[in-house]
Design a protein around this motif. Structure first.
Motif, PDB file in Angstrom:
ATOM      1  N   ILE A   1      -4.561 -34.218  17.750  1.00 26.12           N
ATOM      2  CA  ILE A   1      -4.762 -33.464  16.510  1.00 26.12           C
ATOM      3  C   ILE A   1      -3.551 -32.564  16.211  1.00 26.12           C
ATOM      4  O   ILE A   1      -3.250 -32.298  15.044  1.00 26.12           O
ATOM      5  CB  ILE A   1      -6.070 -32.629  16.611  1.00 26.12           C
ATOM      6  N   PHE A   2      -2.840 -32.144  17.249  1.00 31.45           N
ATOM      7  CA  PHE A   2      -1.707 -31.241  17.018  1.00 31.45           C
ATOM      8  C   PHE A   2      -0.605 -31.927  16.196  1.00 31.45           C
ATOM      9  O   PHE A   2       0.028 -31.286  15.365  1.00 31.45           O
ATOM     10  CB  PHE A   2      -1.140 -30.714  18.336  1.00 31.45           C
TER      11      PHE A   2
ATOM     12  N   ILE B   1      -1.625 -31.652  12.682  1.00 29.83           N
ATOM     13  CA  ILE B   1      -1.422 -30.276  12.190  1.00 29.83           C
ATOM     14  C   ILE B   1       0.058 -30.063  11.866  1.00 29.83           C
ATOM     15  O   ILE B   1       0.407 -29.522  10.808  1.00 29.83           O
ATOM     16  CB  ILE B   1      -1.919 -29.253  13.240  1.00 29.83           C
TER      17      ILE B   1
ATOM     18  N   PHE C   1       0.488 -22.111  15.288  1.00 27.02           N
ATOM     19  CA  PHE C   1      -0.703 -21.985  14.428  1.00 27.02           C
ATOM     20  C   PHE C   1      -1.822 -21.304  15.211  1.00 27.02           C
ATOM     21  O   PHE C   1      -1.833 -21.308  16.452  1.00 27.02           O
ATOM     22  CB  PHE C   1      -1.156 -23.356  13.907  1.00 27.02           C
ATOM     23  N   ARG C   2      -2.750 -20.691  14.462  1.00 27.94           N
ATOM     24  CA  ARG C   2      -3.835 -19.952  15.107  1.00 27.94           C
ATOM     25  C   ARG C   2      -4.811 -20.915  15.785  1.00 27.94           C
ATOM     26  O   ARG C   2      -5.160 -21.960  15.206  1.00 27.94           O
ATOM     27  CB  ARG C   2      -4.577 -19.079  14.086  1.00 27.94           C
ATOM     28  N   ASP C   3      -5.230 -20.540  17.001  1.00 32.19           N
ATOM     29  CA  ASP C   3      -6.218 -21.339  17.729  1.00 32.19           C
ATOM     30  C   ASP C   3      -7.545 -21.304  16.974  1.00 32.19           C
ATOM     31  O   ASP C   3      -7.977 -20.261  16.480  1.00 32.19           O
ATOM     32  CB  ASP C   3      -6.389 -20.783  19.146  1.00 32.19           C
ATOM     33  N   ILE C   4      -8.197 -22.444  16.902  1.00 35.50           N
ATOM     34  CA  ILE C   4      -9.451 -22.559  16.153  1.00 35.50           C
ATOM     35  C   ILE C   4     -10.594 -21.830  16.868  1.00 35.50           C
ATOM     36  O   ILE C   4     -11.611 -21.497  16.248  1.00 35.50           O
ATOM     37  CB  ILE C   4      -9.788 -24.060  15.945  1.00 35.50           C
ATOM     38  N   ASN C   5     -10.435 -21.566  18.151  1.00 32.97           N
ATOM     39  CA  ASN C   5     -11.479 -20.901  18.949  1.00 32.97           C
ATOM     40  C   ASN C   5     -10.848 -19.722  19.708  1.00 32.97           C
ATOM     41  O   ASN C   5     -10.668 -19.775  20.930  1.00 32.97           O
ATOM     42  CB  ASN C   5     -12.086 -21.926  19.918  1.00 32.97           C
TER      43      ASN C   5
ATOM     44  N   HIS D   1      -4.590 -15.151  18.885  1.00 35.45           N
ATOM     45  CA  HIS D   1      -4.514 -16.327  19.757  1.00 35.45           C
ATOM     46  C   HIS D   1      -3.833 -17.436  18.961  1.00 35.45           C
ATOM     47  O   HIS D   1      -4.434 -18.031  18.053  1.00 35.45           O
ATOM     48  CB  HIS D   1      -5.909 -16.758  20.211  1.00 35.45           C
TER      49      HIS D   1
ATOM     50  N   LEU E   1      -1.123 -20.881  19.094  1.00 30.69           N
ATOM     51  CA  LEU E   1      -0.563 -21.958  19.903  1.00 30.69           C
ATOM     52  C   LEU E   1       0.850 -22.257  19.415  1.00 30.69           C
ATOM     53  O   LEU E   1       1.066 -22.422  18.208  1.00 30.69           O
ATOM     54  CB  LEU E   1      -1.434 -23.205  19.796  1.00 30.69           C
TER      55      LEU E   1
ATOM     56  N   ASN F   1      -1.446 -24.493  30.084  1.00 29.42           N
ATOM     57  CA  ASN F   1      -2.325 -25.282  30.943  1.00 29.42           C
ATOM     58  C   ASN F   1      -1.737 -26.678  31.127  1.00 29.42           C
ATOM     59  O   ASN F   1      -1.171 -27.248  30.185  1.00 29.42           O
ATOM     60  CB  ASN F   1      -3.720 -25.395  30.315  1.00 29.42           C
TER      61      ASN F   1
ATOM     62  N   HIS G   1      -7.945 -27.118  33.088  1.00 33.57           N
ATOM     63  CA  HIS G   1      -8.842 -27.245  31.939  1.00 33.57           C
ATOM     64  C   HIS G   1      -8.061 -27.526  30.653  1.00 33.57           C
ATOM     65  O   HIS G   1      -8.423 -27.065  29.568  1.00 33.57           O
ATOM     66  CB  HIS G   1      -9.701 -25.977  31.775  1.00 33.57           C
ATOM     67  N   MET G   2      -6.974 -28.267  30.760  1.00 36.05           N
ATOM     68  CA  MET G   2      -6.217 -28.637  29.568  1.00 36.05           C
ATOM     69  C   MET G   2      -7.059 -29.578  28.717  1.00 36.05           C
ATOM     70  O   MET G   2      -7.573 -30.586  29.216  1.00 36.05           O
ATOM     71  CB  MET G   2      -4.906 -29.337  29.961  1.00 36.05           C
TER      72      MET G   2
ATOM     73  N   HIS H   1       1.545 -27.049  24.850  1.00 41.15           N
ATOM     74  CA  HIS H   1       1.458 -25.889  23.968  1.00 41.15           C
ATOM     75  C   HIS H   1       1.432 -24.626  24.799  1.00 41.15           C
ATOM     76  O   HIS H   1       0.900 -24.603  25.907  1.00 41.15           O
ATOM     77  CB  HIS H   1       0.213 -25.959  23.070  1.00 41.15           C
TER      78      HIS H   1
ATOM     79  N   HIS I   1      -0.090 -20.944  24.829  1.00 41.97           N
ATOM     80  CA  HIS I   1      -1.047 -20.019  24.225  1.00 41.97           C
ATOM     81  C   HIS I   1      -0.395 -18.640  24.178  1.00 41.97           C
ATOM     82  O   HIS I   1       0.057 -18.130  25.217  1.00 41.97           O
ATOM     83  CB  HIS I   1      -2.310 -19.903  25.089  1.00 41.97           C
TER      84      HIS I   1
END
Ligand code: AMP
Length: 115
Positions: free
Chosen positions: A6-7, A10, A29-33, A39, A41, A87, A93-94, A100, A102
Motif C-alpha cells: 500500500i505504501f 500512497i 505521511f501520517r500513520d493511519i493508526n 506518528h 512514517l 521494525n 511485528h513488521m 519505513h 516511524h
C-alpha cells in the motif's frame, strides 16, 4: 516479498494519505493508526523491503530518511524530542514490507519496548 505494498500506492498518490513531505526519493505521511500525538512514517519511494535486506546501493536513500525525519520533526514542533523506530521482520511485528521509519513524538513516550 516481491509484491509492492500500500505504501507504493500512497507514494504514487493512488490512494489517499496525509502526506506531510515528498521529494524524488522520500515520502512522509501520517500513520493511519497513530501511537502518539505525532506518528509519521518516513518511507523511501523506491521500495526496500526491510532493514535486513538493505544493500550498499541503498546507502544514500537511507541517509535521506534520517534527514527527512529531522526536517519533519522540526515541522511538527517536536523540539522536546522524538523517537525513530524501524521494525524488521516477524519478531519486530513488521506489518508492511516496505522499509519505513516511524517518527513518534508530541508527548513523553515512556520506555522503549512494549511486549
Ligand atoms: P510496521 O509494523 O513497522 O510494519 O508498521 C506499519 C505501519 O503502517 C503501522 O503503524 C500501520 O498503522 C501503518 N499503516 C498501514 N496502512 C497504512 C495506510 N494506508 N496509511 C497510513 N499508515 C498505514
Amino acid at each position: 516479498m516481491t509484491e509492492e505494498t500500500i505504501f507504493s500506492k500512497i507514494i504514487r498518490r493512488e490512494v489517499p494519505a496525509d502526506i506531510v513531505y515528498q521529494d524524488d526519493e522520500v515520502t512522509a505521511f501520517r500513520d493511519i493508526n497513530p501511537q502518539a500525538p505525532v506518528h509519521i512514517l518516513v518511507v523511501p519511494n523506491r521500495r526496500i523491503v526491510m532493514a535486513s535486506t538493505v544493500e550498499d546501493d541503498d546507502r544514500d536513500v537511507l541517509g535521506r530518511l534520517f534527514l527527512v525525519a529531522r526536517q519533519v520533526a522540526e515541522q511538527e514542533g517536536l523540539g522536546k524530542g522524538y523517537r525513530l523506530i524501524v521494525n524488521s521482520g516477524e519478531h519486530a511485528h513488521m506489518e508492511v514490507p516496505h522499509l519505513h521509519v516511524h517518527l513518534l513524538g508530541g508527548e513523553p513516550l515512556g520506555p522503549l519496548l512494549c511486549r
